[in-house]
Design a protein around this motif. Structure first.
Motif, PDB file in Angstrom:
ATOM      1  N   ASP A 101       0.833  -1.211   0.000  1.00 56.22           N
ATOM      2  CA  ASP A 101       0.000   0.000   0.000  1.00 56.22           C
ATOM      3  C   ASP A 101       0.866   1.259   0.000  1.00 56.22           C
ATOM      4  OD1 ASP A 101      -2.247  -1.566   0.006  1.00 56.22           O
ATOM      5  OD2 ASP A 101      -2.506  -1.505   2.191  1.00 56.22           O
ATOM      6  N   ARG A 102       1.937   1.259   0.793  1.00 61.08           N
ATOM      7  CA  ARG A 102       2.820   2.436   0.838  1.00 61.08           C
ATOM      8  C   ARG A 102       3.507   2.661  -0.499  1.00 61.08           C
ATOM      9  NH1 ARG A 102       4.295   0.135   5.842  1.00 61.08           N
ATOM     10  NH2 ARG A 102       6.253  -0.605   4.912  1.00 61.08           N
ATOM     11  N   GLU A 103       3.989   1.565  -1.102  1.00 58.58           N
ATOM     12  CA  GLU A 103       4.675   1.718  -2.379  1.00 58.58           C
ATOM     13  C   GLU A 103       3.707   2.162  -3.477  1.00 58.58           C
ATOM     14  OE1 GLU A 103       7.806   1.637  -2.837  1.00 58.58           O
ATOM     15  OE2 GLU A 103       8.345   0.974  -0.822  1.00 58.58           O
ATOM     16  N   THR A 104       2.480   1.651  -3.425  1.00 59.35           N
ATOM     17  CA  THR A 104       1.480   2.075  -4.407  1.00 59.35           C
ATOM     18  C   THR A 104       1.150   3.552  -4.247  1.00 59.35           C
ATOM     19  OG1 THR A 104       0.531  -0.160  -4.413  1.00 59.35           O
ATOM     20  CG2 THR A 104      -0.837   1.619  -5.286  1.00 59.35           C
ATOM     21  N   ALA A 107       4.019   5.510  -5.626  1.00 52.46           N
ATOM     22  CA  ALA A 107       4.017   5.514  -7.094  1.00 52.46           C
ATOM     23  C   ALA A 107       2.958   6.462  -7.634  1.00 52.46           C
ATOM     24  CB  ALA A 107       3.788   4.096  -7.612  1.00 52.46           C
ATOM     25  N   ASP A 108       1.782   6.490  -6.982  1.00 55.13           N
ATOM     26  CA  ASP A 108       0.731   7.420  -7.416  1.00 55.13           C
ATOM     27  C   ASP A 108       1.181   8.875  -7.260  1.00 55.13           C
ATOM     28  OD1 ASP A 108      -0.864   5.261  -7.990  1.00 55.13           O
ATOM     29  OD2 ASP A 108      -1.940   5.322  -6.076  1.00 55.13           O
ATOM     30  N   LYS A 109       1.864   9.162  -6.158  1.00 58.47           N
ATOM     31  CA  LYS A 109       2.358  10.525  -5.959  1.00 58.47           C
ATOM     32  C   LYS A 109       3.400  10.890  -7.025  1.00 58.47           C
ATOM     33  CE  LYS A 109       1.578  10.771  -0.961  1.00 58.47           C
ATOM     34  NZ  LYS A 109       2.216  10.926   0.375  1.00 58.47           N
ATOM     35  N   LEU A 110       4.261   9.936  -7.369  1.00 60.07           N
ATOM     36  CA  LEU A 110       5.257  10.203  -8.407  1.00 60.07           C
ATOM     37  C   LEU A 110       4.590  10.450  -9.759  1.00 60.07           C
ATOM     38  CD1 LEU A 110       8.040   7.607  -7.506  1.00 60.07           C
ATOM     39  CD2 LEU A 110       8.126  10.090  -7.214  1.00 60.07           C
ATOM     40  N   GLU A 111       3.556   9.666 -10.066  1.00 59.53           N
ATOM     41  CA  GLU A 111       2.843   9.890 -11.326  1.00 59.53           C
ATOM     42  C   GLU A 111       2.185  11.265 -11.356  1.00 59.53           C
ATOM     43  OE1 GLU A 111       0.110   6.728 -11.914  1.00 59.53           O
ATOM     44  OE2 GLU A 111       1.647   5.208 -12.306  1.00 59.53           O
ATOM     45  N   ASP A 112       1.603  11.660 -10.222  1.00 62.18           N
ATOM     46  CA  ASP A 112       1.005  12.998 -10.163  1.00 62.18           C
ATOM     47  C   ASP A 112       2.071  14.075 -10.336  1.00 62.18           C
ATOM     48  OD1 ASP A 112      -1.421  11.799  -9.739  1.00 62.18           O
ATOM     49  OD2 ASP A 112      -1.354  12.009  -7.545  1.00 62.18           O
TER      50      ASP A 112
END
Length: 303
Positions: A101-104, A107-112
């Protein structure tokens, strides 16, 4: 008085009733004697000899008891270890789920963040085009897809056939690897877009995706991708230009005739109309690979 001798009365003796299963003697015998006679005799002989199968000597009894105790000990230890390990396994599973969950989330924050940076770069590129290049800045922005545009043009809608059918043997679309001839393919959209450019379009978009000189129309399975973004039919193509002239030239071109042949041969639905005002968004990201800013004008201004 002499008379005739009397016959003794005839007495009927009752007979045993017939068994309902008399006709099934084999099955009856199997049910009544489930154990074979030989096995029964062997069991009787063993019983008569006093051999019950249990150990008789003290050593044998002790060995049997030790074996039973050892088996019980193994089962007990295994159960205890399983009970002790269960919380550890559950804890490790929870930790793994939390880590995923933390890594996901990361990753979502990096995509944003990547999307924000791309928008910032695109905005800076558009601003640079406005402040450099003199009167050709607007034209350069339109041609490169860096700025949003609007104006007259044509609206072309291409959709799959209502009932897609498989092509027969020797069909050109079948032999090229497409089994469903009623589906619009990436090569079809490539020809449509190239035909619009050739007919005089100044800006083109498909389902809201602005096309540039670096745009790619590809296929991933049955899906059509424009710059790696999947599209969903119907495919709405907007082309800014001289509306009536653009429409006539496209329909009379080889690519327009190709689209008409798809409609007549495979039932692919098409529709083209002239529009007074079309609005196309800017391309999400414009990457300059070889062009460099000219410094001749700045040098002349400082001299």
């Amino acid at each position: 008085m002499c008379g005739m001798p009397q016959q003794p009365p005839i007495r009927s003796t009752p007979t045993r009733p017939r068994r309902p299963d008399a006709s099934m003697s084999l099955l009856t015998n199997v049910m009544d004697h489930s154990l074979d006679d030989g096995y029964a005799e062997a069991a009787e002989r063993k019983k008569a000899a006093g051999d019950s199968g249990m150990p008789k000597t003290l050593r044998a009894k002790l060995g049997l008891a030790a074996g039973l105790v050892l088996a019980a000990l193994v089962v007990t230890v295994g159960a205890a270890q399983a009970r002790v390990a269960a919380p550890v396994v559950a804890k490790e599973r929870e930790e793994l789920v939390d880590r995923i969950d933390r890594e996901t989330e990361a990753a979502d924050k990096l995509e944003d963040s990547v999307d924000e940076l791309r928008e910032d770069v695109s905005a800076r590129q558009r601003e640079a085009l406005k402040h450099s290049g003199g009167g050709d800045a607007d034209l350069a922005g339109i041609l490169s897809g860096a700025v949003a545009v609007h104006g007259p043009g044509v609206k072309l809608v291409v959709n799959d056939a209502k009932e897609a059918a498989s092509g027969g043997d020797g069909d050109p679309r079948e032999t090229s690897g497409f089994s469903d001839t009623g589906r619009v393919r990436d090569r079809d959209m490539q020809r449509v877009v190239n035909g619009l450019w050739e007919s005089g379009a100044e800006a083109v978009s498909i389902n809201g995706q602005r096309l540039t000189a670096l745009s790619a129309i590809r296929a991933a399975g049955d899906a059509i991708l424009v710059d790696n973004k999947p599209l969903v039919p119907p495919y709405t193509v907007l082309a800014v230009g001289d509306g009536q002239r653009l429409s006539t030239r496209f329909q009379n071109s080889a690519d327009g005739l190709y689209l008409n042949a798809l409609h007549e041969s495979y039932g692919i639905r098409t529709g083209i109309s002239v529009e007074d005002d079309l609005r196309l968004p800017a391309a999400p990201s414009v990457t300059v690979r070889t062009a460099q800013p000219s410094i001749e004008k700045s040098e002349k201004g400082t001299s």
